[in-house]
Motif scaffolding. Structure first.
Motif, PDB file in Angstrom:
ATOM      1  N   THR A  38      -2.819   3.188   6.499  1.00 17.27           N
ATOM      2  CA  THR A  38      -3.051   2.985   5.056  1.00 17.27           C
ATOM      3  C   THR A  38      -1.770   3.131   4.239  1.00 17.27           C
ATOM      4  O   THR A  38      -1.783   2.936   3.032  1.00 17.27           O
ATOM      5  N   THR A  39      -0.663   3.523   4.884  1.00 20.89           N
ATOM      6  CA  THR A  39       0.576   3.739   4.106  1.00 20.89           C
ATOM      7  C   THR A  39       1.677   2.776   4.533  1.00 20.89           C
ATOM      8  O   THR A  39       2.850   3.065   4.390  1.00 20.89           O
ATOM      9  N   LYS A  40       1.279   1.618   5.093  1.00 20.01           N
ATOM     10  CA  LYS A  40       2.293   0.643   5.529  1.00 20.01           C
ATOM     11  C   LYS A  40       2.991   0.005   4.326  1.00 20.01           C
ATOM     12  O   LYS A  40       4.161  -0.305   4.385  1.00 20.01           O
ATOM     13  N   GLN A  41       2.232  -0.225   3.253  1.00 19.93           N
ATOM     14  CA  GLN A  41       2.811  -0.881   2.073  1.00 19.93           C
ATOM     15  C   GLN A  41       3.800   0.050   1.376  1.00 19.93           C
ATOM     16  O   GLN A  41       3.608   1.264   1.340  1.00 19.93           O
ATOM     17  N   LYS A  42       4.842  -0.559   0.801  1.00 16.67           N
ATOM     18  CA  LYS A  42       5.842   0.212   0.068  1.00 16.67           C
ATOM     19  C   LYS A  42       5.177   0.961  -1.102  1.00 16.67           C
ATOM     20  O   LYS A  42       4.371   0.394  -1.824  1.00 16.67           O
ATOM     21  N   ALA A  82       2.948   3.224  -0.938  1.00 11.94           N
ATOM     22  CA  ALA A  82       1.544   3.598  -0.684  1.00 11.94           C
ATOM     23  C   ALA A  82       1.354   5.113  -0.701  1.00 11.94           C
ATOM     24  O   ALA A  82       0.339   5.615  -1.198  1.00 11.94           O
TER      25      ALA A  82
END
Length: 804
Positions: free
Chosen positions: A588-592, A594
């Protein structure tokens, strides 16, 4: 003028070139070049990047063989004298190539990117039609374009016939970010002249009049449009008449997503005051002292860091603050920015290449005085360091797993000795090695036994999951935890649920024949991810669709075993449909950005439950968290690693410390199938010293650190017999060349015996004092690089392995 010679370390990681090479400095660059600059130099048939590590007037290289530097890439050095010395120390300390040590100190933007460029040497008409298509109207083309068109044989023929030439071009990845600004003329006469030229253009005249009130100012075009109502065409016309000009102005990319309000220093407790006084005393005496700040969770370690840094800044010096996890960086950065404002830069892997480059340049140009970041921030290019801090110093993320295999703590201590400044290692659960050093007086121990606001530590309950099974409860939640969650939801309080495993289930198993779906490249089961309906390997990245039938016996009885964060989230919604859940794991924290978004949403009360892996176990400080649930305390306890009990104790103590940090009392429920284990029992009462004594007794009995040092040699090959044979050779050679006081254990298969289609064997070296160890390992590496590598063997040496 006498000859100037530059000693250059070239960007080629091989054993034979791990030394400086002499190059002549062209006369016109003699006054420009400095140690620490990057250069392009001819090396063999191509130009490569290099670092100038020395300048001299004499060389042993014959003049007919002495080559000249092709290009200087930096007017100002990117590496300081201190960093060049540190690279030599790292090379010896971690047994790595010097170029690797130099590269690790720079942001990726400054590392070289090589591109093969094909240049035309004849008229385009002389080319075959296929090549003409690739070149088009250009004189140069990229090698990859020929590769994609499958024209490499044709390219080879063109090079042989001297129709084209191929060269390696070194490109820099990071660019300075510039924006277009409008600079209004500071000369009224030029504006008057423009006014005459715009006699019939009312809108132009209005704009020139406005500019007359802003002589010499540099403004964004957008701002001019907003303030005057002029269009871009009107502005363009006025610029053509000489009233202003477009200029490019450098701007820094801003990694911070939100504004912070300034805060003041807090009143210290007596314990905090004593600790800060000792640290400040070391600063004033200019001594390189290492402090171990051992404080229970919530004891106010961060406030000590902030006030110590305040003192450093007051003396015109700089400070580095390291945190172990990227997820901690937003909260920590916010606290530092609210205290020190624009003086703070941030460095971690979540930034883009451009942002990292800009933050690094801010530090290098002296525009900031404090860096908050993860492991690599220890190399921040400060030149007047006054303090280095490692928060949660026990964390394994401070150890780099690739070459150079440095530990941030060791680099911090080296830099502190160079600058004669203190280092603070802070933790509620210090590494056994650190606490042992503090007990021996190598480090100075500072203790904080009380929480800063004098709140009691949270009440900890241990739920025996064996009893839950006997009662017929087969869910992943004990009855006690279900009741506690229900109470918190009713009271509108927040809670953290912790599970040290991402994904939906640990593995997929056939209930008829017992087959577990394995990764084809690694000796490990694939993990089921529900959102994508895929099985993934968390080591090599391999993924495949979930099988409908067993690949071995064709049975349809496929079952998912184990528990992952996705599965827990689903179960929570079944039990508590009204609950608002935020899940925080690698998926869930792959996006910059996040991490920041999830923590911000939780902090603003947009969710009741924060569910996550170890990234939520430490550092979080939210006033409304009153319950922490650990779903499986045994996950890390039964790993084949001598640090398993220590890591479990640390994790449970840290995650327990997230509860009841403010007015509301906290409660922790730890679920376990082995509740009688000493790591779990002592984590319950958050009592470090009894755990330390018990664990040290076991370490002494088994001859493990901190009583012994260990080094790990790992050998891998695609053929299992080759891997085993060369691991045996390495072990035998070490036994012959090291003293009989050294124990060589193995070779044995690694804990994951196959990774990315390579079989892995390892030898463990245990020793107390062995002066010959590094020279012997260097000879072993030389033998490997000269002969074994030709057989496809890969060998790594780790002098301080974080896992065995």
């Amino acid at each position: 003028m006498s000859l100037l010679i530059a000693e250059v370390i070239v960007d080629v990681s091989t054993y034979h070139v791990d030394r400086p090479f002499d190059y002549e400095v062209p006369t016109e660059w003699a006054h420009i070049i400095e140690m620490g600059c990057r250069v392009k130099v001819p090396f063999g048939p191509r130009n490569v990047l290099g670092f100038v590590v020395g300048l001299k007037n004499e060389t042993d290289v014959p003049s007919n063989k002495l080559k000249s530097i092709a290009q200087i890439l930096d007017i100002e050095p990117v590496l300081t004298e201190e960093m060049l010395l540190m690279a030599k120390w790292l090379k010896n300390e971690t047994i790595c190539y010097e170029i690797d040590a130099l590269q690790v100190m720079l942001p990726s933007a400054l590392r070289a990117k090589y591109e093969k460029i094909i240049t035309l040497l004849v008229e385009k008409d002389a080319l075959p039609v296929e090549a003409q298509v690739i070149f088009g109207k250009r004189q140069q083309a990229n090698f990859k374009e020929f590769e994609r068109a499958e024209l490499l044989p044709l390219l080879k023929q063109l090079i042989t016939n001297k129709i084209v030439k191929i060269e390696n071009v070194v490109k820099q990845q990071g660019n300075v970010k510039e924006i277009r600004m409008v600079k209004i003329s500071d000369n009224q006469q030029e504006l008057d002249k423009a006014m005459e030229g715009a006699a019939r253009a009312a809108k132009q005249r209005q704009l020139i009049e406005w500019m007359g009130r802003h002589l010499g100012e540099v403004l964004l075009p957008q701002k001019i449009y907003e303030e005057t109502g002029a269009s871009s065409a009107v502005l363009q016309s006025v610029i053509e008449k000489g009233a202003a000009q477009f200029i490019q102005e450098e701007v820094y990319r801003d990694p911070f997503t939100r504004e912070v309000s300034r805060t003041q220093s807090l009143q210290l407790t007596d314990e905090q005051h004593v600790a800060l006084k000792a640290i400040v005393g070391s600063m004033e005496e200019l001594t390189a002292k290492t402090f171990l700040l051992h404080g229970v969770t919530g004891s106010g370690k961060t406030e000590i860091y902030l006030q110590a840094i305040q003192k450093v800044l007051g003396e015109g010096k700089e400070a580095i603050m390291l945190v172990p996890e990227i997820s901690l960086t937003p909260q920590m950065t916010e606290r530092f920015r609210s205290r020190f404002g624009e003086m703070v830069a941030v460095m971690h892997s979540g930034l883009s290449v451009g942002e990292k480059y800009d933050e690094w340049r801010k530090i290098q140009q002296g525009k900031v005085s404090v860096v908050v970041g993860a492991r690599s921030a220890i190399f921040a290019p400060f030149t007047n360091l006054g303090l280095i801090i490692l928060d949660e110093e026990h964390e394994s993320t401070y150890k780099q797993e690739d070459s150079p295999r440095y530990h941030a703590r060791d680099v911090a201590i080296w830099r502190s000795e160079f600058y004669k400044c203190p280092v603070i290692l802070g933790s509620a659960t210090p590494a056994l090695e650190s606490f042992a050093r503090a007990k021996k007086g190598v480090y100075s121990l500072l203790s904080l036994k009380q929480r800063a606001l004098h709140q009691p530590l949270p009440t900890v309950f241990i739920a025996d999951m064996r009893e839950e099974l006997q009662k017929g409860n087969r869910s992943m939640f004990s009855e006690q935890l279900i009741d506690a969650i229900r109470i918190r939801l009713e009271k509108k309080e927040q809670m953290v649920l912790f599970l040290n495993r991402r994904g939906y289930s640990s593995f997929v198993l056939c209930r008829d024949c017992g087959t577990v779906v394995q990764c084809p490249n690694c000796d490990i089961s694939l993990t089921y991810h529900r959102t994508t309906e895929k099985l993934k390997c968390h080591y090599c990245g391999y993924e495949e669709r979930v099988p409908q039938i067993c690949p071995q016996c064709q049975s349809e009885h496929i079952r998912y075993f184990g528990t992952g964060t996705q599965k827990v989230e689903e179960e929570i919604y079944k039990l508590f449909p009204e609950a608002r859940v935020l899940r925080m794991d690698v998926d869930t924290t792959k996006q910059k950005g996040a991490h920041e978004e999830i923590l911000q949403a939780f902090g603003e009360g947009q969710a009741d439950i924060l569910l996550g892996t170890q990234m939520i176990a430490k550092g979080l400080d939210f006033p409304n968290i009153t319950l922490v649930g650990v779903l499986s305390a045994d996950t890390s306890l039964h790993l084949p690693d001598y640090r398993a009990a220590e890591r479990t104790f640390q994790l449970l103590t840290q995650v327990s410390g997230r509860a009841g940090r403010h007015e509301k009392h906290g409660e922790v429920i730890i679920q376990s199938y082995t509740p009688e284990h000493y790591a779990i029992e002592l984590a319950k009462i958050q009592d470090y010293e009894p755990f330390y004594e018990r664990e040290m007794f076991l370490r002494r009995r088994s001859s493990y650190p901190p009583y012994y040092y260990v080094a790990l040699i790992q050998i891998s090959h695609e053929d299992v017999m080759m891997a085993a044979e060369y691991a045996g050779r390495a072990a035998d050679w070490l036994k012959e060349n090291l003293s009989n006081k050294v124990a060589i254990i193995g070779p044995t298969t690694a804990s994951i015996s196959r990774l990315q289609n390579r079989y892995r064997y390892q030898c463990l070296i245990k020793y107390k004092i062995e002066p010959n160890l590094i020279p012997v390992l260097q000879r072993l590496l030389a033998m490997y690089r000269a002969e074994w590598i030709k057989q496809g063997i890969l060998m790594t040496v780790d002098l301080d392995p974080s896992t065995i």
